[in-house]
Design an enzyme around this catalytic site. Structure first.
Site, PDB file in Angstrom:
ATOM      1  CD  GLN A  55      -3.739  -5.807   5.307  1.00 13.27           C
ATOM      2  OE1 GLN A  55      -2.924  -7.166   5.383  1.00 13.27           O
ATOM      3  NE2 GLN A  55      -4.260  -6.593   4.873  1.00 13.27           N
ATOM      4  CB  ILE A  89     -12.792   5.943  -1.649  1.00 13.62           C
ATOM      5  CG1 ILE A  89     -12.657   5.235  -0.246  1.00 13.62           C
ATOM      6  CG2 ILE A  89     -13.999   5.233  -2.571  1.00 13.62           C
ATOM      7  CD1 ILE A  89     -13.136   5.628   0.279  1.00 13.62           C
ATOM      8  CG  HIS A 141      -7.006  -4.763  -0.632  1.00 14.17           C
ATOM      9  ND1 HIS A 141      -6.741  -4.938   1.484  1.00 14.17           N
ATOM     10  CD2 HIS A 141      -6.501  -3.861  -1.077  1.00 14.17           C
ATOM     11  CE1 HIS A 141      -6.164  -3.922   1.326  1.00 14.17           C
ATOM     12  NE2 HIS A 141      -6.014  -3.150   0.975  1.00 14.17           N
TER      13      HIS A 141
END
Length: 175
Positions: free
Chosen positions: A111, A49, A117
């Site tokens: 992170q 996003i 991820h």
């Protein structure tokens, strides 16, 4: 930074987008919006996003694990399969054939969300207008919020290309 899975944004996405060969296009099932491209029993992929470039994808495990050392062998294998397939699908859809695959472990390694991820980040050619933008890696660089309409269109194109890529792979493996 650590928090329980019930507060993890990636676990929230996993909860609302069950495994499916065609994940829901309803990006408002969670807040902030999620533009899911892949949803398997073990892995998920969705648009970042706050992308570093258009098409910036996140590939993650469905189950909550903070670091790559915490995932199962089965999850590791599936992540590897999907990193390759998603890279090809992303390059085909965006027309950008240079990209980074980045995975950060822990806050000191940048992170931001403590759920393992990988980032697949398209790296477009540096045109004069892009030269002034920072495409720095490891979570630091110029990022802007994703436009919902553009993201929904890109996610739909990516889902279609991921399905085509899976069929191509299946056909090659049958040879």
């Amino acid at each position: 930074m650590s928090y329980p899975p019930d507060r993890c944004p990636f676990c929230n996405i996993a909860k609302h987008y069950p495994p499916s060969s065609s994940p829901s296009s309803d990006h408002e099932l969670v807040s902030p919006s999620a533009f899911v491209v892949l949803s398997t029993p073990l892995c998920m992929a969705f648009l970042d996003i706050l992308p570093l470039s258009p098409g910036h994808l996140l590939v993650t495990t469905r189950q909550h694990h903070e670091k790559v050392t915490d995932i199962t062998e089965e999850e590791a294998k599936e992540l590897g399969v999907w990193l390759k397939r998603l890279s090809n699908a992303l390059a085909t859809v965006t027309g950008v054939w240079d990209w980074n695959i980045v995975q950060n472990n822990g806050a000191a390694a940048a992170q931001v969300v403590p759920h393992v991820h990988f980032h697949i980040i398209p790296r477009p050619a540096l045109t004069p207008e892009l030269r002034n933008k920072s495409f720095t890696m490891f979570g630091r660089g110029q990022r802007s919020e994703i436009d919902d309409d553009d993201a929904a269109k890109l996610a739909d194109e990516l889902k279609k290309e991921v399905a085509r890529e899976a069929k191509r792979v299946d056909a090659r493996e049958k040879l």
